[in-house]
Design a protein around this motif. Sequence first.
Motif, PDB file in Angstrom:
ATOM      1  N   GLU A  44       0.842  -1.194   0.000  1.00 15.52           N
ATOM      2  CA  GLU A  44       0.000   0.000   0.000  1.00 15.52           C
ATOM      3  C   GLU A  44       0.878   1.245   0.000  1.00 15.52           C
ATOM      4  OE1 GLU A  44      -4.073  -1.224   2.062  1.00 15.52           O
ATOM      5  OE2 GLU A  44      -2.402  -1.422   3.447  1.00 15.52           O
ATOM      6  N   SER A  45       0.262   2.429  -0.121  1.00 13.87           N
ATOM      7  CA  SER A  45       1.065   3.641  -0.194  1.00 13.87           C
ATOM      8  C   SER A  45       1.842   3.830   1.108  1.00 13.87           C
ATOM      9  CB  SER A  45       0.181   4.851  -0.495  1.00 13.87           C
ATOM     10  OG  SER A  45      -0.947   4.861   0.322  1.00 13.87           O
ATOM     11  N   TYR A 246      -1.191 -10.464   6.395  1.00 12.60           N
ATOM     12  CA  TYR A 246      -1.327  -9.198   5.669  1.00 12.60           C
ATOM     13  C   TYR A 246      -1.572  -9.456   4.172  1.00 12.60           C
ATOM     14  CZ  TYR A 246      -0.220  -4.566   3.846  1.00 12.60           C
ATOM     15  OH  TYR A 246      -0.280  -3.365   3.181  1.00 12.60           O
ATOM     16  N   GLU A 249      -5.090 -10.508   3.713  1.00 11.25           N
ATOM     17  CA  GLU A 249      -6.020  -9.390   3.842  1.00 11.25           C
ATOM     18  C   GLU A 249      -6.031  -8.515   2.580  1.00 11.25           C
ATOM     19  OE1 GLU A 249      -6.482  -7.929   7.988  1.00 11.25           O
ATOM     20  OE2 GLU A 249      -5.944  -6.055   7.015  1.00 11.25           O
ATOM     21  N   LEU A 250      -4.828  -8.271   2.023  1.00  6.82           N
ATOM     22  CA  LEU A 250      -4.741  -7.495   0.784  1.00  6.82           C
ATOM     23  C   LEU A 250      -5.520  -8.198  -0.328  1.00  6.82           C
ATOM     24  CD1 LEU A 250      -1.034  -6.310   0.339  1.00  6.82           C
ATOM     25  CD2 LEU A 250      -3.020  -4.922   0.883  1.00  6.82           C
ATOM     26  N   LEU A 251      -5.297  -9.498  -0.455  1.00  9.61           N
ATOM     27  CA  LEU A 251      -5.951 -10.257  -1.532  1.00  9.61           C
ATOM     28  C   LEU A 251      -7.467 -10.262  -1.352  1.00  9.61           C
ATOM     29  CD1 LEU A 251      -3.468 -13.244  -1.894  1.00  9.61           C
ATOM     30  CD2 LEU A 251      -3.973 -11.501  -3.620  1.00  9.61           C
ATOM     31  N   ALA A 253      -9.200  -7.983  -0.210  1.00 15.38           N
ATOM     32  CA  ALA A 253      -9.773  -6.647  -0.438  1.00 15.38           C
ATOM     33  C   ALA A 253      -9.884  -6.309  -1.919  1.00 15.38           C
ATOM     34  CB  ALA A 253      -8.915  -5.596   0.265  1.00 15.38           C
ATOM     35  N   VAL A 254      -9.278  -7.109  -2.782  1.00 18.97           N
ATOM     36  CA  VAL A 254      -9.269  -6.782  -4.213  1.00 18.97           C
ATOM     37  C   VAL A 254     -10.630  -7.084  -4.848  1.00 18.97           C
ATOM     38  CG1 VAL A 254      -8.210  -7.293  -6.449  1.00 18.97           C
ATOM     39  CG2 VAL A 254      -6.806  -7.293  -4.388  1.00 18.97           C
ATOM     40  N   PHE A 269     -15.949  -9.166   3.634  1.00 13.72           N
ATOM     41  CA  PHE A 269     -14.619  -8.601   3.881  1.00 13.72           C
ATOM     42  C   PHE A 269     -14.532  -7.919   5.251  1.00 13.72           C
ATOM     43  CE2 PHE A 269     -11.646  -5.023   3.865  1.00 13.72           C
ATOM     44  CZ  PHE A 269     -10.472  -5.694   3.609  1.00 13.72           C
ATOM     45  N   ARG A 270     -13.536  -8.295   6.011  1.00 16.94           N
ATOM     46  CA  ARG A 270     -13.274  -7.637   7.292  1.00 16.94           C
ATOM     47  C   ARG A 270     -11.787  -7.389   7.417  1.00 16.94           C
ATOM     48  NH1 ARG A 270     -17.365  -6.379   6.958  1.00 16.94           N
ATOM     49  NH2 ARG A 270     -19.287  -6.748   8.119  1.00 16.94           N
ATOM     50  N   ILE A 271     -11.442  -6.240   7.947  1.00 22.12           N
ATOM     51  CA  ILE A 271     -10.043  -5.897   8.150  1.00 22.12           C
ATOM     52  C   ILE A 271      -9.687  -6.314   9.580  1.00 22.12           C
ATOM     53  CG2 ILE A 271     -10.252  -3.565   9.072  1.00 22.12           C
ATOM     54  CD1 ILE A 271      -8.407  -2.736   6.670  1.00 22.12           C
ATOM     55  N   GLU A 274      -7.575  -1.976  13.171  1.00 22.96           N
ATOM     56  CA  GLU A 274      -7.903  -0.640  12.672  1.00 22.96           C
ATOM     57  C   GLU A 274      -6.617   0.008  12.179  1.00 22.96           C
ATOM     58  OE1 GLU A 274     -10.051   1.600  11.090  1.00 22.96           O
ATOM     59  OE2 GLU A 274     -11.281   0.481  12.498  1.00 22.96           O
ATOM     60  N   SER A 275      -6.334  -0.187  10.900  1.00 23.95           N
ATOM     61  CA  SER A 275      -5.032   0.268  10.405  1.00 23.95           C
ATOM     62  C   SER A 275      -5.182   1.449   9.464  1.00 23.95           C
ATOM     63  CB  SER A 275      -4.344  -0.883   9.682  1.00 23.95           C
ATOM     64  OG  SER A 275      -5.233  -1.447   8.765  1.00 23.95           O
ATOM     65  N   THR A 276      -6.364   2.014   9.431  1.00 20.23           N
ATOM     66  CA  THR A 276      -6.561   3.111   8.493  1.00 20.23           C
ATOM     67  C   THR A 276      -6.647   4.413   9.243  1.00 20.23           C
ATOM     68  OG1 THR A 276      -8.923   2.786   8.572  1.00 20.23           O
ATOM     69  CG2 THR A 276      -7.726   1.628   6.859  1.00 20.23           C
TER      70      THR A 276
ATOM     71  N   ARG B 150     -13.354   5.922  15.366  1.00 15.96           N
ATOM     72  CA  ARG B 150     -13.347   5.653  16.803  1.00 15.96           C
ATOM     73  C   ARG B 150     -13.239   6.931  17.592  1.00 15.96           C
ATOM     74  NH1 ARG B 150      -9.182   0.931  17.806  1.00 15.96           N
ATOM     75  NH2 ARG B 150     -10.247  -0.603  16.532  1.00 15.96           N
ATOM     76  N   SER B 164      -6.024  10.240   8.664  1.00 13.28           N
ATOM     77  CA  SER B 164      -5.427   9.523   7.531  1.00 13.28           C
ATOM     78  C   SER B 164      -6.356   9.622   6.322  1.00 13.28           C
ATOM     79  CB  SER B 164      -5.228   8.060   7.900  1.00 13.28           C
ATOM     80  OG  SER B 164      -6.485   7.436   8.056  1.00 13.28           O
ATOM     81  N   ASP B 194      -6.029   3.217  -0.635  1.00 15.07           N
ATOM     82  CA  ASP B 194      -5.430   1.882  -0.699  1.00 15.07           C
ATOM     83  C   ASP B 194      -6.524   0.826  -0.721  1.00 15.07           C
ATOM     84  OD1 ASP B 194      -2.659   2.181  -0.840  1.00 15.07           O
ATOM     85  OD2 ASP B 194      -2.588   2.787   1.250  1.00 15.07           O
ATOM     86  N   VAL B 195      -6.169  -0.365  -1.185  1.00 14.72           N
ATOM     87  CA  VAL B 195      -7.169  -1.381  -1.491  1.00 14.72           C
ATOM     88  C   VAL B 195      -8.007  -1.811  -0.267  1.00 14.72           C
ATOM     89  CG1 VAL B 195      -5.492  -3.276  -1.367  1.00 14.72           C
ATOM     90  CG2 VAL B 195      -7.549  -3.572  -2.696  1.00 14.72           C
ATOM     91  N   ARG B 196      -7.379  -1.919   0.904  1.00 18.89           N
ATOM     92  CA  ARG B 196      -8.160  -2.341   2.074  1.00 18.89           C
ATOM     93  C   ARG B 196      -9.091  -1.240   2.548  1.00 18.89           C
ATOM     94  NH1 ARG B 196      -4.449  -4.002   6.623  1.00 18.89           N
ATOM     95  NH2 ARG B 196      -3.516  -2.040   6.009  1.00 18.89           N
ATOM     96  N   VAL B 197      -8.606  -0.002   2.470  1.00 21.35           N
ATOM     97  CA  VAL B 197      -9.430   1.135   2.867  1.00 21.35           C
ATOM     98  C   VAL B 197     -10.581   1.306   1.883  1.00 21.35           C
ATOM     99  CG1 VAL B 197      -9.405   3.578   3.419  1.00 21.35           C
ATOM    100  CG2 VAL B 197      -7.365   2.212   3.810  1.00 21.35           C
ATOM    101  N   ALA B 199     -12.057  -1.043   0.286  1.00 22.06           N
ATOM    102  CA  ALA B 199     -13.066  -2.051   0.598  1.00 22.06           C
ATOM    103  C   ALA B 199     -13.936  -1.604   1.778  1.00 22.06           C
ATOM    104  CB  ALA B 199     -12.382  -3.388   0.907  1.00 22.06           C
ATOM    105  N   GLN B 203     -17.991  -0.647   1.674  1.00 20.51           N
ATOM    106  CA  GLN B 203     -18.933  -1.317   2.579  1.00 20.51           C
ATOM    107  C   GLN B 203     -19.785  -0.298   3.319  1.00 20.51           C
ATOM    108  OE1 GLN B 203     -16.488  -3.731   5.139  1.00 20.51           O
ATOM    109  NE2 GLN B 203     -17.114  -5.629   4.159  1.00 20.51           N
ATOM    110  N   LEU B 269      -7.871 -11.379 -10.345  1.00 29.30           N
ATOM    111  CA  LEU B 269      -7.233 -12.390  -9.505  1.00 29.30           C
ATOM    112  C   LEU B 269      -7.720 -13.787  -9.855  1.00 29.30           C
ATOM    113  CD1 LEU B 269      -7.086 -10.837  -5.925  1.00 29.30           C
ATOM    114  CD2 LEU B 269      -5.267 -11.048  -7.601  1.00 29.30           C
TER     115      LEU B 269
END
Lengths: 276, 287
Positions: A44-45, A246, A249-251, A253-254, A269-271, A274-276, B150, B164, B194-197, B199, B203, B269
């Motif tokens: 990711e960036s 990781y 999780e990336l895969l 999310a695609v 999909f669940r992350i 909380e990484s955002t 949060r 962010s 980014d791809v996870r964000v 998604a 949602q 994919l």
Amino acid sequence: MTGRSEVLLEVDGLVQRYPGTRNAAVDDVSFQIRIGETLGLVGESGCGKSTTARCIAGLTRPTGGTVRLGTRDVLSASRSALKSLRRDMQMVFQDPYSSLNPRMTVADLVGEGLLVHGLRPERRARRDRVVELLDMVGLPASSLERRPRSFSGGQRQRIAIARALAVEPRLLICDEPVSSLDVSVQAQVLNLFKKLRTQLGLSMLFIAHDLAVVRYLCDQVAVMQSGRIVEIGSRDQVYGAPRHHYTRELLAAVPVPDPPVERERMRTFRISEEST
Amino acid sequence: MSTPADRAQYGQNLLEIRGLRVAYGNSRRDAVEVVHGIDLSIRPGERLAVVGESGSGKSVTARAVLGLDTDASLSGSIRLGEHELTTLSRRRMRDIRGARIGLIFQDPLAALNPVMRVGWQIMQPLIIRGTGKREARQRGIDLLGRLGVRDAGARFDDYPHQFSGGMRQRVVIAIAVIAQPELLIADEPTTALDVRVQAQVLQLLDELARERGMAVMLITHDLGIVAGFAERVVVMRNGRVVEHGDVDSIYAAPKAEYTRGLLGAVPRLDSDPDRELATVAPDWDAS
């Protein structure tokens, strides 16, 4: 791609730390690229993938580690050795609007490396080689006297590729080369990369954030997160049986362009954190 | 699974665009037409994707609905409920934006005022319509919490730079939907993420639209996200509609050659990576 050929690029313990930051931008990164192989670096960036590429290409000086191309040490190379190393490692950048000098013609842009490295000192021979290169990337000879302005994004990226290939590099480093292109143009450029790889036996370091693009093009894949490679392996292993959570999780999310599949993917999909 | 009553209600379009043409330029003589007469409609609560590559006119269409470009000349008709938007005064248009149509753009940083606290920006659409500050604040905090931020109460008084990228886009969504619009126009809302964000944000948009019965017009180049989000799809190219239909049939059996090419051009994919990607002839025209 048997993985048995000779090692071309060897990166060992690469570290890039910027003053005043707590975490290293690149943190102990090691990998190899063998002759004829394409390694995809995904993440990711901000994960450090572009910084890694820039350290390898000698565009920024890393804090620590070694980079070897063949038998030569890139980081401790003298000025003259660096010149020949630069010929052997060429880069293609993301933005074909800012990476090509707008005042130069296509003939000069593609021919510059030939002149600088004394490969085709004679004008006519240089021109012939440029025409050959343009043909290889799918541009007509009539492009020679035109400037980047009059080309579309996809055509400009073809010019950038022809320019990089002109000096017959041993390694092509591509930093997000298709991410600013439209889907249909992206497909053309990806097909071109594949064709050139087979045709020229190119070795490539291919940096991208798009996991499906990397899967399409690369034999080996390294996944980066926060400056570190968390997983590295063959395409089939990383995509088929990812080991690191990781990567999984990336895969997950695609998005997949198939409505029933994608609706189900989106629903489930669940992350993990909380990484955002 | 809709009831007959639902169906009757759904028969009525929320947004109806007929023969829309959009041209830019100062005088009639040097105006350049970029959208050449398109038809498009959205029912209440429906999620429609407008898909296309750059220059297709998808964003211009969205901007026309919102009346954002004062130098654009429009012809044809854009109806939102009882209003004809093409002839509405700028003042009335401003009332419609925010109250009845919310909007989200690609770049969350450009959409936020960097020197204004995010909470104050979220409250604005309510404040300017006369809601009391205390109530607006409470609704803003509740919504931000609902969007997965949060400690929303504590973060409400932060500035955009303290968030962010993904969190900023949640703030932008909050601003867009706080006044309970019937239609949300989202122009490439996840392209910068980014791809996870991406998604997560999709949602959230999906849940929010369902909870509120809000219609969404999703404008994007990404055929992957369209597949999961949209019920109906409009494919645009060079200012024209190339194809439209429900999402499942367009993906399963695209009629237009361009749509087929576009779908085949996406690396996926779940496809064979050794097969060459389809390419669309560069100058193939929709006409």
